[in-house]
Motif scaffolding. Structure first.
Motif, PDB file in Angstrom:
ATOM      1  N   LEU A  21       5.128  14.311   7.742  1.00 44.89           N
ATOM      2  CA  LEU A  21       6.160  13.729   8.607  1.00 44.89           C
ATOM      3  C   LEU A  21       5.640  12.418   9.207  1.00 44.89           C
ATOM      4  CD1 LEU A  21       8.979  14.213   9.922  1.00 44.89           C
ATOM      5  CD2 LEU A  21       7.768  15.326  11.811  1.00 44.89           C
ATOM      6  N   GLY A  22       4.332  12.362   9.439  1.00 50.47           N
ATOM      7  CA  GLY A  22       3.723  11.139   9.967  1.00 50.47           C
ATOM      8  C   GLY A  22       3.789   9.985   8.968  1.00 50.47           C
ATOM      9  N   ASN A  23       3.466  10.254   7.699  1.00 55.08           N
ATOM     10  CA  ASN A  23       3.589   9.223   6.655  1.00 55.08           C
ATOM     11  C   ASN A  23       5.030   8.730   6.585  1.00 55.08           C
ATOM     12  OD1 ASN A  23       1.615  11.304   4.460  1.00 55.08           O
ATOM     13  ND2 ASN A  23       0.872   9.535   5.620  1.00 55.08           N
ATOM     14  N   TYR A  24       5.948   9.688   6.693  1.00 52.21           N
ATOM     15  CA  TYR A  24       7.368   9.368   6.533  1.00 52.21           C
ATOM     16  C   TYR A  24       7.891   8.547   7.712  1.00 52.21           C
ATOM     17  CZ  TYR A  24      12.411  10.079   6.230  1.00 52.21           C
ATOM     18  OH  TYR A  24      13.766   9.875   6.203  1.00 52.21           O
ATOM     19  N   LEU A  25       7.747   9.073   8.926  1.00 47.97           N
ATOM     20  CA  LEU A  25       8.304   8.369  10.095  1.00 47.97           C
ATOM     21  C   LEU A  25       7.487   7.133  10.441  1.00 47.97           C
ATOM     22  CD1 LEU A  25       9.254  11.328  12.481  1.00 47.97           C
ATOM     23  CD2 LEU A  25      10.768  10.003  10.982  1.00 47.97           C
ATOM     24  N   GLY A  26       6.189   7.180  10.158  1.00 41.54           N
ATOM     25  CA  GLY A  26       5.323   6.056  10.512  1.00 41.54           C
ATOM     26  C   GLY A  26       5.343   4.940   9.488  1.00 41.54           C
ATOM     27  N   ALA A  27       5.662   5.262   8.241  1.00 38.33           N
ATOM     28  CA  ALA A  27       5.541   4.231   7.208  1.00 38.33           C
ATOM     29  C   ALA A  27       6.707   4.223   6.225  1.00 38.33           C
ATOM     30  CB  ALA A  27       4.212   4.406   6.464  1.00 38.33           C
ATOM     31  N   LEU A 146       3.816 -10.351   4.688  1.00 39.76           N
ATOM     32  CA  LEU A 146       3.709  -9.273   5.671  1.00 39.76           C
ATOM     33  C   LEU A 146       3.249  -7.989   4.999  1.00 39.76           C
ATOM     34  CD1 LEU A 146       7.129  -9.792   7.490  1.00 39.76           C
ATOM     35  CD2 LEU A 146       4.865 -10.420   8.354  1.00 39.76           C
ATOM     36  N   VAL A 147       2.391  -7.270   5.694  1.00 40.02           N
ATOM     37  CA  VAL A 147       1.898  -5.997   5.172  1.00 40.02           C
ATOM     38  C   VAL A 147       2.052  -4.929   6.249  1.00 40.02           C
ATOM     39  CG1 VAL A 147      -0.070  -4.805   4.139  1.00 40.02           C
ATOM     40  CG2 VAL A 147       0.199  -7.253   3.786  1.00 40.02           C
ATOM     41  N   PRO A 148       2.998  -4.004   6.075  1.00 35.86           N
ATOM     42  CA  PRO A 148       3.111  -2.922   7.042  1.00 35.86           C
ATOM     43  C   PRO A 148       1.928  -1.976   6.883  1.00 35.86           C
ATOM     44  CG  PRO A 148       4.973  -2.913   5.484  1.00 35.86           C
ATOM     45  CD  PRO A 148       3.977  -3.895   4.978  1.00 35.86           C
ATOM     46  N   VAL A 149       1.143  -1.870   7.913  1.00 35.40           N
ATOM     47  CA  VAL A 149      -0.014  -0.958   7.871  1.00 35.40           C
ATOM     48  C   VAL A 149      -0.170  -0.257   9.210  1.00 35.40           C
ATOM     49  CG1 VAL A 149      -1.507  -2.031   6.129  1.00 35.40           C
ATOM     50  CG2 VAL A 149      -1.551  -2.890   8.476  1.00 35.40           C
ATOM     51  N   GLY A 150      -0.769   0.894   9.146  1.00 37.96           N
ATOM     52  CA  GLY A 150      -1.126   1.607  10.366  1.00 37.96           C
ATOM     53  C   GLY A 150      -2.418   1.034  10.929  1.00 37.96           C
ATOM     54  N   VAL A 151      -2.763   1.470  12.136  1.00 40.34           N
ATOM     55  CA  VAL A 151      -3.971   0.923  12.780  1.00 40.34           C
ATOM     56  C   VAL A 151      -5.220   1.136  11.935  1.00 40.34           C
ATOM     57  CG1 VAL A 151      -3.467   0.793  15.231  1.00 40.34           C
ATOM     58  CG2 VAL A 151      -3.944   3.018  14.203  1.00 40.34           C
ATOM     59  N   ASP A 152      -5.283   2.247  11.197  1.00 44.70           N
ATOM     60  CA  ASP A 152      -6.493   2.539  10.421  1.00 44.70           C
ATOM     61  C   ASP A 152      -6.728   1.530   9.297  1.00 44.70           C
ATOM     62  OD1 ASP A 152      -4.142   3.667   9.338  1.00 44.70           O
ATOM     63  OD2 ASP A 152      -5.323   4.976   8.032  1.00 44.70           O
ATOM     64  N   GLN A 153      -5.695   0.760   8.931  1.00 49.41           N
ATOM     65  CA  GLN A 153      -5.860  -0.217   7.846  1.00 49.41           C
ATOM     66  C   GLN A 153      -5.938  -1.656   8.351  1.00 49.41           C
ATOM     67  OE1 GLN A 153      -6.376   0.592   4.608  1.00 49.41           O
ATOM     68  NE2 GLN A 153      -6.377   2.708   5.294  1.00 49.41           N
ATOM     69  N   LYS A 154      -5.877  -1.822   9.647  1.00 47.56           N
ATOM     70  CA  LYS A 154      -5.829  -3.189  10.199  1.00 47.56           C
ATOM     71  C   LYS A 154      -7.098  -3.980   9.907  1.00 47.56           C
ATOM     72  CE  LYS A 154      -3.455  -4.984  13.690  1.00 47.56           C
ATOM     73  NZ  LYS A 154      -2.979  -5.217  15.061  1.00 47.56           N
ATOM     74  N   GLN A 155      -8.223  -3.296   9.969  1.00 47.96           N
ATOM     75  CA  GLN A 155      -9.488  -3.979   9.709  1.00 47.96           C
ATOM     76  C   GLN A 155      -9.537  -4.468   8.247  1.00 47.96           C
ATOM     77  OE1 GLN A 155     -13.108  -1.660   9.937  1.00 47.96           O
ATOM     78  NE2 GLN A 155     -14.195  -3.302  11.024  1.00 47.96           N
ATOM     79  N   HIS A 156      -9.002  -3.647   7.334  1.00 53.30           N
ATOM     80  CA  HIS A 156      -8.965  -4.068   5.924  1.00 53.30           C
ATOM     81  C   HIS A 156      -8.072  -5.293   5.741  1.00 53.30           C
ATOM     82  CE1 HIS A 156     -10.089   0.286   4.636  1.00 53.30           C
ATOM     83  NE2 HIS A 156     -11.144  -0.418   4.997  1.00 53.30           N
ATOM     84  N   LEU A 157      -7.002  -5.332   6.502  1.00 52.77           N
ATOM     85  CA  LEU A 157      -6.100  -6.476   6.403  1.00 52.77           C
ATOM     86  C   LEU A 157      -6.757  -7.739   6.968  1.00 52.77           C
ATOM     87  CD1 LEU A 157      -3.317  -7.148   5.333  1.00 52.77           C
ATOM     88  CD2 LEU A 157      -2.520  -7.063   7.667  1.00 52.77           C
ATOM     89  N   GLU A 158      -7.488  -7.566   8.048  1.00 51.49           N
ATOM     90  CA  GLU A 158      -8.234  -8.698   8.606  1.00 51.49           C
ATOM     91  C   GLU A 158      -9.210  -9.259   7.575  1.00 51.49           C
ATOM     92  OE1 GLU A 158      -8.318 -10.715  11.236  1.00 51.49           O
ATOM     93  OE2 GLU A 158      -6.395  -9.729  11.621  1.00 51.49           O
ATOM     94  N   LEU A 159      -9.883  -8.344   6.895  1.00 53.93           N
ATOM     95  CA  LEU A 159     -10.833  -8.772   5.869  1.00 53.93           C
ATOM     96  C   LEU A 159     -10.098  -9.494   4.734  1.00 53.93           C
ATOM     97  CD1 LEU A 159     -13.695  -8.881   4.730  1.00 53.93           C
ATOM     98  CD2 LEU A 159     -13.375  -6.587   3.815  1.00 53.93           C
ATOM     99  N   THR A 160      -8.931  -8.979   4.363  1.00 54.45           N
ATOM    100  CA  THR A 160      -8.119  -9.630   3.329  1.00 54.45           C
ATOM    101  C   THR A 160      -7.830 -11.076   3.722  1.00 54.45           C
ATOM    102  OG1 THR A 160      -7.073  -7.529   2.743  1.00 54.45           O
ATOM    103  CG2 THR A 160      -5.911  -9.524   2.086  1.00 54.45           C
ATOM    104  N   ARG A 161      -7.474 -11.263   4.984  1.00 56.37           N
ATOM    105  CA  ARG A 161      -7.190 -12.623   5.474  1.00 56.37           C
ATOM    106  C   ARG A 161      -8.446 -13.500   5.388  1.00 56.37           C
ATOM    107  NH1 ARG A 161      -3.025 -13.456   9.162  1.00 56.37           N
ATOM    108  NH2 ARG A 161      -4.434 -14.564  10.547  1.00 56.37           N
ATOM    109  N   ASP A 162      -9.582 -12.933   5.761  1.00 57.31           N
ATOM    110  CA  ASP A 162     -10.832 -13.699   5.695  1.00 57.31           C
ATOM    111  C   ASP A 162     -11.154 -14.097   4.254  1.00 57.31           C
ATOM    112  OD1 ASP A 162     -11.094 -13.409   8.412  1.00 57.31           O
ATOM    113  OD2 ASP A 162     -12.562 -11.780   8.320  1.00 57.31           O
ATOM    114  N   ILE A 163     -10.991 -13.132   3.344  1.00 52.96           N
ATOM    115  CA  ILE A 163     -11.281 -13.419   1.931  1.00 52.96           C
ATOM    116  C   ILE A 163     -10.344 -14.516   1.424  1.00 52.96           C
ATOM    117  CG2 ILE A 163     -11.239 -12.457  -0.418  1.00 52.96           C
ATOM    118  CD1 ILE A 163     -11.857  -9.679   0.832  1.00 52.96           C
ATOM    119  N   ALA A 164      -9.067 -14.390   1.761  1.00 53.80           N
ATOM    120  CA  ALA A 164      -8.065 -15.355   1.278  1.00 53.80           C
ATOM    121  C   ALA A 164      -8.340 -16.748   1.843  1.00 53.80           C
ATOM    122  CB  ALA A 164      -6.662 -14.884   1.658  1.00 53.80           C
ATOM    123  N   ASN A 165      -8.631 -16.808   3.133  1.00 53.73           N
ATOM    124  CA  ASN A 165      -8.913 -18.108   3.750  1.00 53.73           C
ATOM    125  C   ASN A 165     -10.139 -18.763   3.126  1.00 53.73           C
ATOM    126  OD1 ASN A 165      -7.011 -18.866   5.773  1.00 53.73           O
ATOM    127  ND2 ASN A 165      -7.676 -17.104   6.989  1.00 53.73           N
TER     128      ASN A 165
END
Ligand code: TRP
Length: 332
Positions: A21-27, A146-165
């Motif tokens: 239900l968390g995957n569903y309502l949260g994402a 835009l990438v919809p992510v939960g808090v647990d994936q935010k650090q990975h997204l930050e890294l993605t931005r660093d790699i891309a930049n």
């Protein structure tokens, strides 16, 4: 009238089992809503799931059933690109190039790696370590805004931005810099321990609702939900259990917290829990029915994921070609 350019959105979910239900309502439910306003691509991240040892026959079935769940939750293959990660080879290919542009130190700082390495001390494989480079490839291939992510994936997204930049800086403009899209679904907590996120691996099976659970089982789990010792259905600090139930009830009925409090004034927790259980069971009924229909129509599922792979491939290939050229690989 000038039409504003639609933004590109991409997200993924690992095929680790039936969605909660968390995957569903949260994402995933929100992905379905977002496909109306964005160019959207949603994928089953099967390659990511290989960082944990899988039983092959079971894994293969699970990938298909998770793809069916994605559609059952409302992702529409006519409106979104709905695909399976391993069907688009560019993900693995770009991931290699990005790995060569990601520092050991950066990957070592990922808290998810540290947590998972501690959990699976017997299988700290290289894939677990380079997992964020693959996730960066998933995102950057589609030039996602835009990438919809939960808090647990935010650090990975930050890294993605660093790699891309960094890549853009060294090789010239290649990738769109993606942003986290967190203004989305609610964070759903365990019914058995409302201080922990709802998870399939909850040691108490009553803590977790799976979206294919039967209505009777759903109602029963909500009846057993852990609450507190006062009596009032209201959203307040320290009332983790009630706050969680109100969040869920609000998410499935559309009622505000104040309306819920007013509706249940003078009633006990028992009535409230029963109402939440029934509302969730009713809400998930069509999802379960759609899932069953899809699983009875495998040809249609195959048709959908093949079409999704083709659409994804076209976009991904364009980015990969550009990257290969930029880094100086010889065209064949
Ligand atoms: N790593 C994500 C998770 O475990 C799943 C995922 C893979 C993902 N690739 C992605 C999410 C790209 C967003 C964008 O939840």
């Amino acid at each position: 009238m000038e039409e504003q350019k639609k933004k590109v959105i991409l997200s993924g979910i690992q095929p680790t089992g039936i969605f909660t239900l968390g995957n569903y309502l949260g994402a995933v439910r929100n992905w379905a809503k977002m496909q109306e306003d964005f160019h959207s691509a949603y994928m089953i991240a099967d390659l990511h799931a290989l960082t944990v040892r899988q039983e092959p026959a079971d894994f293969r079935k699970r990938i298909l059933s998770c793809y069916a769940l994605l559609l059952a939750c409302g992702v529409d293959p006519e409106k979104s690109i709905a695909f399976i990660q391993s069907h688009v080879p560019a993900h693995s290919q770009l991931s290699w190039v990005l790995s060569c542009n990601t520092q050991f130190g950066e990957l070592s700082r990922m808290t998810q790696f540290k947590d998972k390495a501690a959990q699976h001390a017997d299988n700290i494989n290289a894939g677990l370590f380079t997992y964020p480079s693959l996730m960066a490839a998933d995102i950057l291939l589609y030039q996602a805004d835009l990438v919809p992510v939960g808090v647990d994936q935010k650090q990975h997204l930050e890294l993605t931005r660093d790699i891309a930049n960094r890549f853009n800086g060294v090789y010239g403009n290649t990738f769109t810099i993606p942003e986290a899209y967190t203004a989305q679904g609610a964070k759903i907590m365990s019914l058995a321990d409302p201080t922990k996120k709802m998870s399939k691996s909850d040691p108490n099976p009553n803590g977790c609702i799976l979206i294919l659970d039967e209505p009777g089982a759903i109602v029963k789990k909500f009846k057993r939900a852990v609450t507190d010792s006062d009596m009032e259905v209201c959203y307040r600090e320290g009332k983790d259990g009630i706050n969680n139930l109100m969040t869920i009830y609000s998410a499935v009925t559309g009622l505000s917290m104040d309306q819920i409090t007013a509706d249940f004034a003078g009633k006990g927790y028992g009535d409230f829990k029963a109402a939440v259980g029934e509302a969730v069971a009713e809400h998930l009924r069509p999802v379960r029915e759609r899932y069953n229909d899809l699983m009875n129509n495998k040809d249609y599922l195959v048709e959908c994921y093949r079409k999704g792979a083709e659409q994804a491939e076209r976009i991904a290939r364009r980015t990969l070609d550009k990257v290969y050229k930029k880094v100086g690989l010889l065209a064949k």
